[in-house]
Structures are given as structure tokens and as C-alpha cells.
Enzyme design. Structure first.
Site, PDB file in Angstrom:
ATOM      1  N   HIS A  69      20.849 -22.217  12.332  1.00 17.25           N
ATOM      2  CA  HIS A  69      19.266 -22.303  12.510  1.00 17.25           C
ATOM      3  C   HIS A  69      18.764 -21.045  12.128  1.00 17.25           C
ATOM      4  CE1 HIS A  69      18.449 -25.968  14.744  1.00 17.25           C
ATOM      5  NE2 HIS A  69      19.951 -26.101  14.676  1.00 17.25           N
ATOM      6  N   ASP A  77      18.454 -13.884   8.941  1.00 16.33           N
ATOM      7  CA  ASP A  77      18.058 -12.431   9.086  1.00 16.33           C
ATOM      8  C   ASP A  77      17.656 -12.209  10.707  1.00 16.33           C
ATOM      9  OD1 ASP A  77      15.881 -13.935   9.913  1.00 16.33           O
ATOM     10  OD2 ASP A  77      14.246 -12.843   8.721  1.00 16.33           O
ATOM     11  N   THR A 194      31.754 -31.879  14.049  1.00 20.38           N
ATOM     12  CA  THR A 194      33.213 -32.346  14.663  1.00 20.38           C
ATOM     13  C   THR A 194      33.253 -31.869  15.826  1.00 20.38           C
ATOM     14  OG1 THR A 194      35.407 -32.349  13.950  1.00 20.38           O
ATOM     15  CG2 THR A 194      34.178 -30.505  13.206  1.00 20.38           C
TER      16      THR A 194
END
Ligand code: HEM
Ligand SMILES: *[C@@H]1O[C@H](CO)[C@@H](O)[C@H](O)[C@H]1NC(C)=O
Ligand SMILES: *[C@@H]1O[C@H](CO)[C@@H](O)[C@H](O)[C@H]1NC(C)=O
Length: 331
Positions: A69, A77, A194
């Protein structure tokens, strides 16, 4: 011999010095960036991550997701970490369910006490994701470092995050925009799924409001559909269920079988079966015992390569950005 090669050596040296300057300004990360300025940087992050996972194993998927994200909005950053009120990027709908901020802040505090102002929050996030997966069975891989922290956080900048109900075309194009191929899409998204969980919130559309012709996604295996519905009844948004319905706590290629066979939990994972290119990638990682003699590539090894690629998205280096003192606020 030496005399003759001397001018060449001078040229090579000159080139190397030139490269060090330009390569830095061109945004190159490198392995061991902190070896001079904070030699303990990586071992400190690793020990904080190890403690966090020992205390709560959920921190492994949590820290992996946080890196994704971060990288998909404004590059890797640490913009996602900024907490400056309701307009902060981290409050965007595309980031719902993110956690792990305190683990990063904790690592940052320890790093500041040992080497003040040296290690960026963006690098901590990337290293923490690596440590998280390598502590649960993914081969250790080197993370190029030298990222700088961004100075912008705006809730509207997360509007183009990949979303769970996106079509395969849209998912491919969102990854392509970040320089990631359809192979990276398969490896990173279903690869990461997973492990970890999803809130039932993200299944409501897939189970009860899929399309005008079908209330639930026809890609769901008929044996699996009633189970999923029982786990996530209509309107239930808060319960959490494993993303890998078969081997939820093992980082393995089972997720690819799940997707192939209609046992994907998230719609975005199921969609990887809708496209010939992504379908081929996911099938290439399934060792189905066929007698074709086809070599099966290592999913875990390829996952680490894709992670390094993702960690390079839009990075700020050199004199760009800043090294935050605290990861939740700008300096
Ligand atoms: C196609 C793009 C993707 C979509 C639409 C997507 C969507 C989601 C959703 C809806 C959840 C559940 C979140 C929650 O309930 O808190 C989730 C969880 C997760 N995602 Fe993704 N994801 C994508 C790609 C990725 C990538 C590239 C990574 C990392 C490399 C990743 C890592 C994870 C992990 C580890 C979790 C479990 C988090 C936890 O257990 O708290 N995802 N994802
Ligand atoms: C956030 O971005 C939007 C759209 O670019 C802009 O209109 C708004 O002024 C920005 N807000 C802040 C606080 O920077
Ligand atoms: C097994 O692998 C082969 C080779 O990729 C493929 O052609 C075949 O469809 C696979 N079988 C199943 C059941 O997935």
C-alpha cells in the site's frame, strides 16, 4: 603491463566516480546503503519485526500488505504512514484495514536512538516486509535501500489503488502503470494472499451482489460457495476469514490451486483465472504431477524478485524528500 593499463584504470575510476554522482541522482537504490551510516540498521529492523511476529503472528501479513500500500501511492516513500488528520492518505477507502504502523514507529524510535536521522521510514517499511516473509519461510532476499521519505500525504491520492472488485483488465493496467507485469500481478497479489485474512466487508459484493445475472460470482466452486456464505453472511462486514482457504498460515503455492479450482476467497484473486496470460502464470507454478516433465519454477524465489521490483516503484533518493524523525509526521 601495469604502465599500459594505467590510462584505462584512470578512465574506469573516472567513470565510477561519475556514475556514483549520476546514479544517485537517477534514483538508484543499492544493497547495503546504510553500511557506513548505520551499520546496525537492518539487524535492528529485523529484531523489531521478529519480536512483533512472536507477539502476534498476524504481524507478518500485516507488514507485507503495508509495503504494497505504501508503494502504490506516491511510490515507496512512507506517505501511507503520515497521520495528520482526516485528510491523511492513510484514511483513504483504498487503504481500509491497514495495520502495523506501530511496529514501524517502534523500529524507527530504536534506529533514531542509535543513528539519528539516518534511516528513512520508507526503507524501514521495505525491510520490515522482507523480514516478515523471510521469517515465515520465504527465502531471504537482499533489499536495495536508500529510499527517502515523501513530503505529501493526501487522501485523494489513493483513489487508484487496485480494488477487490476490479476486472482483470483494470488490475493488469493498474499494475502496468507502476511498471509491473501481469506476471508480477499474479506473483505479488495472489502470492501475498497465501497468508493473512480479509474482512467479510470485501466479500459482500462477490457473494450477494455480483452482477445483474448472478447474485454470487459463478467462478466460486459450488462446494465452496455455501461455506463462504456461512462464514460471511449478508451484511456481516467485520468478521475476518483466511485469504487462503486451504493452508492459511503457510506461505506456499496452494493459493494458485485454490484460484484454479474456484476456491479463491477474494474476487481479485479469482479474476486471475479470467485472462489467458495471468492464468498461464498461475498454472506454471502448480506442480500437478503431470508427466510432461515441465520444470516448475520456484514460486517463492520469483515472489522475492517481484517484491524487489515493487520496492522500486517511484522511489525518492539523493536529495529528494527527507528522512523523517518520526514516521507518522513530516519533519
Ligand atoms: C490486485 C491487487 C490487490 C487487491 C485488490 C488486494 C486486496 C486485498 C484485500 C481486500 C485484503 C483484505 C484486507 C482486510 O480485510 O484488512 C487484502 C489483504 C492482504 N493483502 Fe492484498 N490486494 C492486492 C494485492 C496485494 C499485494 C501486491 C500484496 C503484497 C505484496 C498484498 C498483500 C496482502 C496481505 C499480506 C493481506 C493480508 C493482510 C492481513 O492479514 O491483515 N495484496 N488484500
Ligand atoms: C489534495 O489533493 C486534491 C486533489 O489534487 C487537492 O484539491 C487538495 O487541495 C489537496 N489537499 C491538500 C491538503 O493538499
Ligand atoms: C497440468 O499441467 C499441464 C502442463 O502445464 C497442463 O497442460 C495441464 O492442464 C495441467 N492439469 C491440470 C489439471 O491443471
Amino acid at each position: 603491463m601495469f604502465i599500459h593499463s594505467f590510462p584505462i584504470m584512470v578512465l574506469v575510476l573516472a567513470f565510477l566516480m561519475f556514475c556514483q554522482l549520476t546514479c544517485m541522482s537517477q534514483g538508484q537504490l543499492r544493497v547495503g546503503f546504510y553500511s557506513q551510516t548505520c551499520s546496525e540498521a537492518e539487524s535492528i529492523v529485523r529484531s523489531v519485526v521478529r519480536d512483533a511476529i512472536e507477539t502476534n503472528p498476524r504481524n507478518a501479513p500485516i507488514l507485507l500488505r503495508l509495503h504494497f500500500h505504501d508503494c502504490f501511492v506516491q511510490g515507496c516513500d512512507a506517505s501511507v504512514l503520515i497521520d495528520h488528520g482526516s485528510n491523511s492518505e492513510r484514511n483513504a477507502p483504498g487503504h481500509i484495514g491497514l495495520e502495523g504502523f506501530e511496529v514501524i514507529e517502534n523500529a524507527k524510535a530504536r534506529l533514531e536512538s542509535v543513528c539519528k536521522g539516518a534511516v528513512s521510514c520508507a526503507d524501514i517499511v521495505a525491510l520490515a516486509a522482507r523480514d516478515a516473509v523471510s521469517l515465515i519461510g520465504v527465502p531471504f532476499y537482499e533489499v536495495p535501500t536508500g529510499r527517502r521519505d515523501g513530503r505529501v500525504s493526501n487522501i485523494s491520492f489513493a483513489a487508484n489503488m487496485p480494488e477487490v472488485d476490479d476486472s482483470i483488465q483494470l488490475l493488469k493496467s493498474k499494475f502496468m502503470h507502476k511498471g509491473l507485469s501481469h506476471k508480477d500481478l499474479v506473483l505479488l497479489s495472489s502470492g501475498a494472499h497465501t497468508i493473512g485474512t480479509t474482512a467479510c466487508f470485501f466479500l459482500q459484493k462477490r457473494l450477494y451482489d455480483f452482477s445483474t445475472s448472478s447474485s454470487s460470482d459463478p467462478a466460486i466452486n459450488p462446494q465452496f460457495l455455501p461455506k463462504l456464505k456461512a462464514l460471511c453472511p449478508p451484511g456481516n462486514v467485520n468478521d475476518k476469514i483466511p485469504l487462503d482457504a486451504v493452508t492459511e498460515s503457510t506461505f506456499d503455492e496452494q493459493i494458485f490451486r485454490n484460484i484454479r479450482d474456484g476456491f479463491a476467497v477474494l474476487s481479485s484473486d479469482a479474476r486471475l483465472n479470467d485472462d489467458i496470460n495471468t492464468k498461464q502464470v498461475l498454472e506454471s507454478y502448480i506442480n500437478n504431477g503431470s508427466s510432461t516433465g515441465r520444470p516448475v519454477p520456484s514460486f517463492k524465489l520469483d515472489f522475492t524478485k517481484a517484491m524487489v521490483k515493487m520496492g522500486n516503484i517511484g522511489v525518492k533518493t539523493g536529495l529528494q524528500g527527507e528522512i523523517r524523525r518520526v514516521c507518522g509526521s513530516f519533519n
